[in-house]
Design a protein around this motif. Structure first.
Motif, PDB file in Angstrom:
ATOM      1  N   LEU A 216       0.836  -1.195   0.000  1.00 44.31           N
ATOM      2  CA  LEU A 216       0.000   0.000   0.000  1.00 44.31           C
ATOM      3  C   LEU A 216       0.873   1.248   0.000  1.00 44.31           C
ATOM      4  O   LEU A 216       1.642   1.474   0.943  1.00 44.31           O
ATOM      5  CB  LEU A 216      -0.923   0.025   1.222  1.00 44.31           C
ATOM      6  N   TYR A 217       0.766   2.038  -1.070  1.00 45.10           N
ATOM      7  CA  TYR A 217       1.394   3.349  -1.120  1.00 45.10           C
ATOM      8  C   TYR A 217       0.559   4.251  -2.012  1.00 45.10           C
ATOM      9  O   TYR A 217      -0.451   3.826  -2.598  1.00 45.10           O
ATOM     10  CB  TYR A 217       2.857   3.277  -1.564  1.00 45.10           C
ATOM     11  N   ARG A 218       0.960   5.497  -2.101  1.00 49.96           N
ATOM     12  CA  ARG A 218       0.079   6.564  -2.588  1.00 49.96           C
ATOM     13  C   ARG A 218      -0.523   6.293  -3.958  1.00 49.96           C
ATOM     14  O   ARG A 218      -1.706   6.550  -4.180  1.00 49.96           O
ATOM     15  CB  ARG A 218       0.849   7.892  -2.604  1.00 49.96           C
ATOM     16  N   THR A 219       0.252   5.782  -4.906  1.00 48.57           N
ATOM     17  CA  THR A 219      -0.271   5.619  -6.264  1.00 48.57           C
ATOM     18  C   THR A 219      -1.216   4.433  -6.411  1.00 48.57           C
ATOM     19  O   THR A 219      -1.764   4.210  -7.496  1.00 48.57           O
ATOM     20  CB  THR A 219       0.880   5.465  -7.279  1.00 48.57           C
ATOM     21  N   LYS A 220      -1.430   3.671  -5.329  1.00 46.05           N
ATOM     22  CA  LYS A 220      -2.364   2.550  -5.402  1.00 46.05           C
ATOM     23  C   LYS A 220      -3.833   2.984  -5.353  1.00 46.05           C
ATOM     24  O   LYS A 220      -4.721   2.189  -5.629  1.00 46.05           O
ATOM     25  CB  LYS A 220      -2.075   1.554  -4.274  1.00 46.05           C
ATOM     26  N   GLY A 221      -4.099   4.236  -4.936  1.00 51.69           N
ATOM     27  CA  GLY A 221      -5.474   4.736  -4.972  1.00 51.69           C
ATOM     28  C   GLY A 221      -6.410   4.113  -3.948  1.00 51.69           C
ATOM     29  O   GLY A 221      -7.625   4.019  -4.186  1.00 51.69           O
ATOM     30  N   ILE A 222      -5.881   3.736  -2.805  1.00 49.71           N
ATOM     31  CA  ILE A 222      -6.680   3.025  -1.801  1.00 49.71           C
ATOM     32  C   ILE A 222      -7.845   3.874  -1.290  1.00 49.71           C
ATOM     33  O   ILE A 222      -8.928   3.358  -0.989  1.00 49.71           O
ATOM     34  CB  ILE A 222      -5.795   2.584  -0.616  1.00 49.71           C
ATOM     35  N   GLU A 223      -7.659   5.186  -1.187  1.00 49.42           N
ATOM     36  CA  GLU A 223      -8.725   6.040  -0.672  1.00 49.42           C
ATOM     37  C   GLU A 223      -9.997   5.938  -1.510  1.00 49.42           C
ATOM     38  O   GLU A 223     -11.117   6.012  -0.988  1.00 49.42           O
ATOM     39  CB  GLU A 223      -8.262   7.496  -0.551  1.00 49.42           C
ATOM     40  N   PHE A 224      -9.833   5.751  -2.827  1.00 47.22           N
ATOM     41  CA  PHE A 224     -11.001   5.655  -3.706  1.00 47.22           C
ATOM     42  C   PHE A 224     -11.711   4.309  -3.553  1.00 47.22           C
ATOM     43  O   PHE A 224     -12.930   4.225  -3.678  1.00 47.22           O
ATOM     44  CB  PHE A 224     -10.572   5.896  -5.153  1.00 47.22           C
ATOM     45  N   LEU A 225     -10.946   3.272  -3.234  1.00 54.47           N
ATOM     46  CA  LEU A 225     -11.563   1.980  -2.950  1.00 54.47           C
ATOM     47  C   LEU A 225     -12.342   2.032  -1.641  1.00 54.47           C
ATOM     48  O   LEU A 225     -13.441   1.479  -1.540  1.00 54.47           O
ATOM     49  CB  LEU A 225     -10.488   0.889  -2.903  1.00 54.47           C
ATOM     50  N   LEU A 226     -11.777   2.690  -0.636  1.00 51.64           N
ATOM     51  CA  LEU A 226     -12.482   2.822   0.639  1.00 51.64           C
ATOM     52  C   LEU A 226     -13.792   3.591   0.460  1.00 51.64           C
ATOM     53  O   LEU A 226     -14.843   3.203   1.007  1.00 51.64           O
ATOM     54  CB  LEU A 226     -11.586   3.527   1.661  1.00 51.64           C
ATOM     55  N   GLN A 227     -13.746   4.682  -0.288  1.00 56.26           N
ATOM     56  CA  GLN A 227     -14.967   5.451  -0.547  1.00 56.26           C
ATOM     57  C   GLN A 227     -15.991   4.628  -1.326  1.00 56.26           C
ATOM     58  O   GLN A 227     -17.197   4.694  -1.053  1.00 56.26           O
ATOM     59  CB  GLN A 227     -14.621   6.729  -1.306  1.00 56.26           C
ATOM     60  N   ALA A 228     -15.499   3.850  -2.294  1.00 54.60           N
ATOM     61  CA  ALA A 228     -16.396   2.994  -3.070  1.00 54.60           C
ATOM     62  C   ALA A 228     -17.042   1.938  -2.177  1.00 54.60           C
ATOM     63  O   ALA A 228     -18.240   1.638  -2.305  1.00 54.60           O
ATOM     64  CB  ALA A 228     -15.628   2.330  -4.206  1.00 54.60           C
ATOM     65  N   PHE A 229     -16.254   1.376  -1.270  1.00 52.50           N
ATOM     66  CA  PHE A 229     -16.797   0.346  -0.387  1.00 52.50           C
ATOM     67  C   PHE A 229     -17.888   0.911   0.515  1.00 52.50           C
ATOM     68  O   PHE A 229     -18.884   0.225   0.814  1.00 52.50           O
ATOM     69  CB  PHE A 229     -15.686  -0.265   0.462  1.00 52.50           C
ATOM     70  N   LYS A 230     -17.731   2.141   0.936  1.00 56.22           N
ATOM     71  CA  LYS A 230     -18.781   2.769   1.751  1.00 56.22           C
ATOM     72  C   LYS A 230     -20.096   2.820   0.965  1.00 56.22           C
ATOM     73  O   LYS A 230     -21.175   2.565   1.527  1.00 56.22           O
ATOM     74  CB  LYS A 230     -18.362   4.179   2.172  1.00 56.22           C
ATOM     75  N   LEU A 231     -20.011   3.144  -0.331  1.00 60.01           N
ATOM     76  CA  LEU A 231     -21.215   3.184  -1.168  1.00 60.01           C
ATOM     77  C   LEU A 231     -21.812   1.787  -1.332  1.00 60.01           C
ATOM     78  O   LEU A 231     -23.039   1.619  -1.291  1.00 60.01           O
ATOM     79  CB  LEU A 231     -20.865   3.763  -2.541  1.00 60.01           C
ATOM     80  N   VAL A 232     -20.968   0.792  -1.508  1.00 57.78           N
ATOM     81  CA  VAL A 232     -21.450  -0.588  -1.658  1.00 57.78           C
ATOM     82  C   VAL A 232     -22.096  -1.064  -0.369  1.00 57.78           C
ATOM     83  O   VAL A 232     -23.163  -1.697  -0.372  1.00 57.78           O
ATOM     84  CB  VAL A 232     -20.291  -1.516  -2.055  1.00 57.78           C
TER      85      VAL A 232
END
Length: 405
Positions: free
Chosen positions: A224-240
């Motif tokens: 896990l590092y910055r260019t992996k885009g983890i924040e967008f996956l976390l936000q997406a999971f909240k929507l799911v």
């Protein structure tokens, strides 16, 4: 054949480059090769007696150029494999002249350089004035002609160049057009021990993670590092999570051991973000897993799909992609500026735009609801793995390059 692998990254360093270097050496050794590894201080001798590890390099700077030359002369390899990314060598240009040093000692042996990335080369401007002057002198010693700024003489003097994806090949060709004729694309195969795909492996993985059969598990695999885009996956999971019950988000991997810009506390920040989004109860963080043990493979077997929300898009060079493909998981990925022709959207991967949490969430929900799509992607990714991420094929191609020209 006696093969020297030069790689600043090697276990126990936590980095994809380190684990891939180890597995490369292991597979070469299984073909009967005598393997020596020149690596950084702090890395460890392999438990595999067929691999002799020499962790003697401290900074890979000009001060160690004589040490590099002396070791290569003593080792007297019959072929050399250089793993290169500027990040591994502290962006110092010394290693970019290593092939010229090797050729001055052993002109006829084949030297293959693998670019872990074509976008992260050396940066002489970050060195001292004395170091830059010394680089100029070394460049003159190396012939002066076709010395690239970030690649030194690697492109010119290597017998073959391995690029890990099509975008990297194009970037290297821009840097030195004549290199195209000797570039071979060989994506990195799985960086892990792969447990055979059986229902028992899925149940073992779910048991270790405390998951129930009714849980739909979305996995991310890799460091896990910055260019992996983890924040967008976390936000997406909240929507799911707002629309579906019994969903879990599984992160398999931990902090990277290399000094990736802006990523020192990224892992901790992402864990804090999960808490702020109030999804932490359904998010599992395994931390780092050992590449030569079965734990990581069992965790991947426990998942139903994988998501790679990379900011720069998914490419064949992503070693996490190879490991996921080896487990037959349908993959949601992001589009890059030059997608590899191996990717077929809707057939072996489901693509969406980077930094788009809503698009990621829609893709996840689509895969949860559409079993035919899930099955098609599973079959497609298995074929992708067979065609592009086979260790047998990668080693076959590599050994061909080691033959005398």
């Amino acid at each position: 054949m006696k093969i020297l692998v030069i790689s600043a990254a090697y276990p126990p360093m936590q980095a994809g480059e380190a684990t891939n270097a180890y597995h490369l050496c292991r597979h070469l050794a299984e073909r009967g090769m005598e393997i020596h590894v020149l690596t950084s201080c702090g890395n460890e001798a392999s438990a595999d007696p067929r691999i002799q590890v020499h962790p003697i390099m401290r900074e890979w700077s000009w001060w160690e150029l004589v040490k590099l030359r002396s070791f290569i002369k003593r080792c007297a390899p019959q072929a050399v494999y250089v793993m290169y990314i500027g990040l591994m060598y502290n962006f110092h240009p010394m290693i970019t002249f290593a092939v010229t040093v090797i050729k001055s000692l052993f002109p006829k042996i084949p030297v293959v350089t693998r670019y872990e990335s074509a976008f992260v080369g050396a940066d002489p401007s970050k060195t001292s004035l004395t170091a830059r002057i010394f680089r100029r002198l070394v460049g003159m010693w190396a012939g002066g002609k076709d010395v690239a700024y970030s690649s030194g003489t690697l492109l010119r003097d290597s017998d073959y160049i391995i690029a890990l994806c099509e975008r990297h090949r194009e970037k290297l060709t821009e840097e030195w057009p004549a290199v195209r004729a000797k570039i071979r694309i060989i994506p990195p195969p799985p960086n892990m021990c792969v447990v055979p795909r059986k229902e028992a492996a899925r149940q073992r993985g779910r048991g270790k993670l405390g998951l129930k059969e009714e849980h739909f598990v979305i996995a991310f695999f890799g460091y896990l590092y910055r260019t992996k885009g983890i924040e967008f996956l976390l936000q997406a999971f909240k929507l799911v999570q707002a629309e579906r019950k019994n969903v879990k988000l599984l992160f398999i991997g931990g902090k990277v051991g290399l000094k990736v810009e802006g990523s020192a506390d990224y892992f901790e920040r992402m864990q804090e973000m999960a808490r702020l989004l109030h999804i932490e109860q359904n998010v599992i963080w395994t931390g780092p897993v050992k590449s030569d043990e079965e734990e990581g493979s069992l965790y991947l077997h426990a998942a139903d799909i994988a998501v790679l929300p990379f900011l720069q898009g998914v490419q064949l060079n992503n070693s996490s992609l190879a490991s996921i493909a080896a487990h037959g998981l349908p993959i949601i990925g992001t589009r890059g500026p030059l997608p590899d022709s191996a990717f077929i959207d809707g057939s072996n991967i489901l693509l969406c735009e980077p930094e788009d949490s809503q698009a990621i969430a829609r893709s996840i929900l689509q895969l949860m609801d559409d079993r035919a799509l899930h099955r098609r992607l599973k079959e497609g990714v298995e074929k992708l793995g067979e065609d592009w991420f086979s260790w047998d094929k990668a080693i076959d191609q590599t050994l061909v390059m080691f033959q005398p020209r």
